[in-house]
Design a protein around this motif. Structure first.
Motif, PDB file in Angstrom:
ATOM      1  N   THR A  51      30.833  38.065  52.699  1.00  0.00           N
ATOM      2  CA  THR A  51      31.342  38.358  51.356  1.00  0.00           C
ATOM      3  C   THR A  51      31.463  37.080  50.529  1.00  0.00           C
ATOM      4  OG1 THR A  51      32.594  40.240  52.216  1.00  0.00           O
ATOM      5  CG2 THR A  51      33.261  39.395  50.076  1.00  0.00           C
ATOM      6  N   MET A  52      31.969  36.031  51.152  1.00  0.00           N
ATOM      7  CA  MET A  52      32.119  34.764  50.432  1.00  0.00           C
ATOM      8  C   MET A  52      30.762  34.167  50.072  1.00  0.00           C
ATOM      9  SD  MET A  52      35.514  32.957  51.895  1.00  0.00           S
ATOM     10  CE  MET A  52      35.701  31.978  50.427  1.00  0.00           C
ATOM     11  N   ASN A  53      29.754  34.326  50.937  1.00  0.00           N
ATOM     12  CA  ASN A  53      28.406  33.863  50.611  1.00  0.00           C
ATOM     13  C   ASN A  53      27.878  34.586  49.373  1.00  0.00           C
ATOM     14  OD1 ASN A  53      28.015  31.909  52.574  1.00  0.00           O
ATOM     15  ND2 ASN A  53      27.214  33.372  54.064  1.00  0.00           N
ATOM     16  N   ASP A  54      28.089  35.900  49.337  1.00  0.00           N
ATOM     17  CA  ASP A  54      27.660  36.670  48.169  1.00  0.00           C
ATOM     18  C   ASP A  54      28.384  36.198  46.910  1.00  0.00           C
ATOM     19  OD1 ASP A  54      26.027  38.102  49.867  1.00  0.00           O
ATOM     20  OD2 ASP A  54      27.393  39.829  50.003  1.00  0.00           O
ATOM     21  N   GLN A  55      29.687  35.958  47.032  1.00  0.00           N
ATOM     22  CA  GLN A  55      30.468  35.486  45.889  1.00  0.00           C
ATOM     23  C   GLN A  55      30.025  34.091  45.448  1.00  0.00           C
ATOM     24  OE1 GLN A  55      32.782  37.188  44.015  1.00  0.00           O
ATOM     25  NE2 GLN A  55      32.016  38.917  45.220  1.00  0.00           N
ATOM     26  N   TYR A  56      29.632  33.261  46.400  1.00  0.00           N
ATOM     27  CA  TYR A  56      29.119  31.920  46.073  1.00  0.00           C
ATOM     28  C   TYR A  56      27.823  32.025  45.267  1.00  0.00           C
ATOM     29  CZ  TYR A  56      27.042  27.318  46.579  1.00  0.00           C
ATOM     30  OH  TYR A  56      26.434  26.117  46.330  1.00  0.00           O
ATOM     31  N   MET A  57      26.970  32.946  45.699  1.00  0.00           N
ATOM     32  CA  MET A  57      25.707  33.131  44.985  1.00  0.00           C
ATOM     33  C   MET A  57      25.940  33.584  43.546  1.00  0.00           C
ATOM     34  SD  MET A  57      23.237  32.318  46.825  1.00  0.00           S
ATOM     35  CE  MET A  57      22.622  32.161  48.457  1.00  0.00           C
ATOM     36  N   LEU A  58      27.020  34.321  43.322  1.00  0.00           N
ATOM     37  CA  LEU A  58      27.353  34.781  41.969  1.00  0.00           C
ATOM     38  C   LEU A  58      28.104  33.718  41.172  1.00  0.00           C
ATOM     39  CD1 LEU A  58      28.502  38.419  42.814  1.00  0.00           C
ATOM     40  CD2 LEU A  58      26.335  37.709  41.776  1.00  0.00           C
ATOM     41  N   GLY A  59      28.533  32.639  41.862  1.00  0.00           N
ATOM     42  CA  GLY A  59      29.242  31.556  41.196  1.00  0.00           C
ATOM     43  C   GLY A  59      30.748  31.761  41.113  1.00  0.00           C
ATOM     44  N   ASN A  60      31.280  32.703  41.888  1.00  0.00           N
ATOM     45  CA  ASN A  60      32.714  33.000  41.845  1.00  0.00           C
ATOM     46  C   ASN A  60      33.534  32.196  42.839  1.00  0.00           C
ATOM     47  OD1 ASN A  60      32.092  34.916  39.915  1.00  0.00           O
ATOM     48  ND2 ASN A  60      31.996  36.587  41.390  1.00  0.00           N
ATOM     49  N   VAL A  61      32.880  31.575  43.826  1.00  0.00           N
ATOM     50  CA  VAL A  61      33.586  30.866  44.898  1.00  0.00           C
ATOM     51  C   VAL A  61      32.988  29.475  45.043  1.00  0.00           C
ATOM     52  CG1 VAL A  61      34.104  30.908  47.377  1.00  0.00           C
ATOM     53  CG2 VAL A  61      34.080  33.026  46.098  1.00  0.00           C
ATOM     54  N   ASP A  62      33.848  28.512  45.350  1.00  0.00           N
ATOM     55  CA  ASP A  62      33.415  27.133  45.554  1.00  0.00           C
ATOM     56  C   ASP A  62      32.770  26.992  46.935  1.00  0.00           C
ATOM     57  OD1 ASP A  62      33.109  24.421  45.062  1.00  0.00           O
ATOM     58  OD2 ASP A  62      35.117  23.923  45.826  1.00  0.00           O
TER      59      ASP A  62
END
Length: 99
Positions: A51-62
């Protein structure tokens, strides 16, 4: 979410003579439940990393948050496989015992 692999399970004596009401099947069930919870925790951590990898790809997570979650999941998986190896080793040792 963090994974706590060590949780103490206590068996309380029912009588003053040291006998407990827990039968071997009850203790085995408790141990089995503990193992299931631990494996569910590892699985949850792995899902969190995805989930965090997906959020990183969207630019939502550092990227640092992704790396921390990834390392936690990796350590949990390594601990689980070490425990599995020790259980198999103990089982093999018991099977080699002479009765």
């Amino acid at each position: 979410m963090t994974f706590n692999p060590v949780q103490l399970q206590t068996v309380k004596p029912a009588e003053s003579n040291g006998l407990s009401t827990s039968s071997p099947s009850d203790i085995t069930k408790t141990f089995g439940d503990f193992l299931q919870k631990a494996l569910d925790g590892v699985s949850t951590q792995e899902q969190n990393v995805h989930t965090m990898n997906d959020q990183y790809m969207l630019g939502n997570v550092d990227v640092s948050q992704v790396m921390v979650a990834s390392q936690q999941a990796e350590l949990s998986l390594q601990l689980t496989s070490q425990i599995r190896d020790k259980v198999i080793e103990a089982y093999q040792e018991i099977m080699r015992m002479q009765i």
